[in-house]
Design a protein around this motif. Sequence first.
Motif, PDB file in Angstrom:
ATOM      1  N   TYR A 164       0.185  21.768  11.184  1.00  0.00           N
ATOM      2  CA  TYR A 164      -0.011  21.464   9.760  1.00  0.00           C
ATOM      3  C   TYR A 164       1.304  21.036   9.122  1.00  0.00           C
ATOM      4  CZ  TYR A 164      -0.104  22.589   4.775  1.00  0.00           C
ATOM      5  OH  TYR A 164       0.058  22.558   3.417  1.00  0.00           O
ATOM      6  N   ARG A 165       2.353  21.798   9.363  1.00  0.00           N
ATOM      7  CA  ARG A 165       3.651  21.443   8.770  1.00  0.00           C
ATOM      8  C   ARG A 165       4.186  20.128   9.327  1.00  0.00           C
ATOM      9  NH1 ARG A 165       4.176  27.085   9.388  1.00  0.00           N
ATOM     10  NH2 ARG A 165       5.288  26.832  11.361  1.00  0.00           N
ATOM     11  N   ARG A 166       3.752  19.768  10.523  1.00  0.00           N
ATOM     12  CA  ARG A 166       4.160  18.494  11.108  1.00  0.00           C
ATOM     13  C   ARG A 166       3.317  17.337  10.581  1.00  0.00           C
ATOM     14  NH1 ARG A 166       8.995  17.676  14.027  1.00  0.00           N
ATOM     15  NH2 ARG A 166       8.781  15.712  15.156  1.00  0.00           N
ATOM     16  N   VAL A 182      -0.903   7.458  10.582  1.00  0.00           N
ATOM     17  CA  VAL A 182      -0.097   6.227  10.659  1.00  0.00           C
ATOM     18  C   VAL A 182       0.886   6.180   9.488  1.00  0.00           C
ATOM     19  CG1 VAL A 182      -0.180   3.707  10.538  1.00  0.00           C
ATOM     20  CG2 VAL A 182      -1.857   4.958  11.930  1.00  0.00           C
ATOM     21  N   GLU A 183       0.404   6.501   8.283  1.00  0.00           N
ATOM     22  CA  GLU A 183       1.271   6.497   7.102  1.00  0.00           C
ATOM     23  C   GLU A 183       2.378   7.536   7.230  1.00  0.00           C
ATOM     24  OE1 GLU A 183      -1.199   7.136   3.740  1.00  0.00           O
ATOM     25  OE2 GLU A 183      -2.313   5.243   3.955  1.00  0.00           O
ATOM     26  N   ARG A 184       2.048   8.705   7.755  1.00  0.00           N
ATOM     27  CA  ARG A 184       3.052   9.764   7.858  1.00  0.00           C
ATOM     28  C   ARG A 184       4.119   9.434   8.901  1.00  0.00           C
ATOM     29  NH1 ARG A 184      -0.791  15.210   7.133  1.00  0.00           N
ATOM     30  NH2 ARG A 184      -1.269  14.770   4.937  1.00  0.00           N
ATOM     31  N   TYR A 185       3.718   8.781   9.990  1.00  0.00           N
ATOM     32  CA  TYR A 185       4.729   8.384  10.974  1.00  0.00           C
ATOM     33  C   TYR A 185       5.615   7.272  10.426  1.00  0.00           C
ATOM     34  CZ  TYR A 185       6.964   7.221  15.372  1.00  0.00           C
ATOM     35  OH  TYR A 185       7.907   6.994  16.347  1.00  0.00           O
ATOM     36  N   ALA A 194      10.385  14.145   9.207  1.00  0.00           N
ATOM     37  CA  ALA A 194       8.930  14.257   9.258  1.00  0.00           C
ATOM     38  C   ALA A 194       8.341  14.491   7.873  1.00  0.00           C
ATOM     39  CB  ALA A 194       8.520  15.394  10.201  1.00  0.00           C
ATOM     40  N   TRP A 195       7.073  14.089   7.723  1.00  0.00           N
ATOM     41  CA  TRP A 195       6.351  14.367   6.481  1.00  0.00           C
ATOM     42  C   TRP A 195       6.291  15.866   6.266  1.00  0.00           C
ATOM     43  CZ3 TRP A 195       1.946  17.323   6.027  1.00  0.00           C
ATOM     44  CH2 TRP A 195       1.289  17.306   4.799  1.00  0.00           C
ATOM     45  N   GLN A 196       6.411  16.292   5.024  1.00  0.00           N
ATOM     46  CA  GLN A 196       6.354  17.708   4.688  1.00  0.00           C
ATOM     47  C   GLN A 196       5.218  17.955   3.705  1.00  0.00           C
ATOM     48  OE1 GLN A 196       8.229  20.172   6.006  1.00  0.00           O
ATOM     49  NE2 GLN A 196       9.186  18.654   7.336  1.00  0.00           N
ATOM     50  N   PRO A 197       4.431  19.027   3.932  1.00  0.00           N
ATOM     51  CA  PRO A 197       3.339  19.325   2.987  1.00  0.00           C
ATOM     52  C   PRO A 197       3.886  19.768   1.652  1.00  0.00           C
ATOM     53  CG  PRO A 197       3.585  21.102   4.577  1.00  0.00           C
ATOM     54  CD  PRO A 197       4.488  19.980   5.037  1.00  0.00           C
TER      55      PRO A 197
END
Length: 261
Positions: A164-166, A182-185, A194-197
């Motif tokens: 989830y955090r990833r 795709v958007e988060r990468y 990395a994207w963070q919640p």
Amino acid sequence: MTVEITSKIVGYRIKQQEQAVPAPELQDENPLTVRIPSRPEGTLEAVSEKISYVGAEGRKKVYLLVSFMPVEGVIGGRRVVIERPVEFFFPSGQLSSEHQWITATMRSLSLAARGGYATQAVADLRKVAWDKGLVRCGMNRWKKPMFHDSEVAAIAWSIQQILYRRGFLDQDGNQVPVEMLVERYAHRLQHGHAWQPEEATEPAPVTQEIVEPGSGGSAPVKKPEGSGPVSVGNCPECRGELIMMDGCPTCYAGCGWSKCG
């Protein structure tokens, strides 16, 4: 370029412009389900986490490693890249010999991840139960303790939180749509991390008054809805909080004391 004509011209025709041959359309290939034959050579980016949980045998701490790699695919005729977990590693020798089964399970989970169904495999591990009582591990979105049916289930929940955090799963352990991955990468490549919640902004849970058995109808205990077992006193060993586990008062703080022995 000039060409000298040395013979009699008997006719002519206009050369047609060559038409470009269109490139073949790419067949869709979901990067979430692309099979990875084996762990690639070299270094993979990984998350290492210490997991702490409390069960009938007291507090335990274990270490878990999850490796990730970029995976290509085709969505709507367009090449895309997402990040997927491909390896789960539970170092052996951390606890008792029974944890060889957890180590073996991590190997099977790695195979499932490379086959494209890590989300379902981890969700199935959450359903594993044993006869040693509940295991406390982690906090829910309201900062209340989480209780699981076994150590395996607690570790599986911890894996879901890592994913989830990833950005691979949502907070409830469900698969994030591939378009969002795709958007988060792409965000990762652009910003270097990395994207963070976002921080949860859930409303505070509603409390209800309940009366514990044997209290004589007095001193009601306020219990947040969905927060798990209710406190039944203090531990005589460490003065920590006692909760009911399998009908027996057990130390919630993790010293291992239990009224049932």
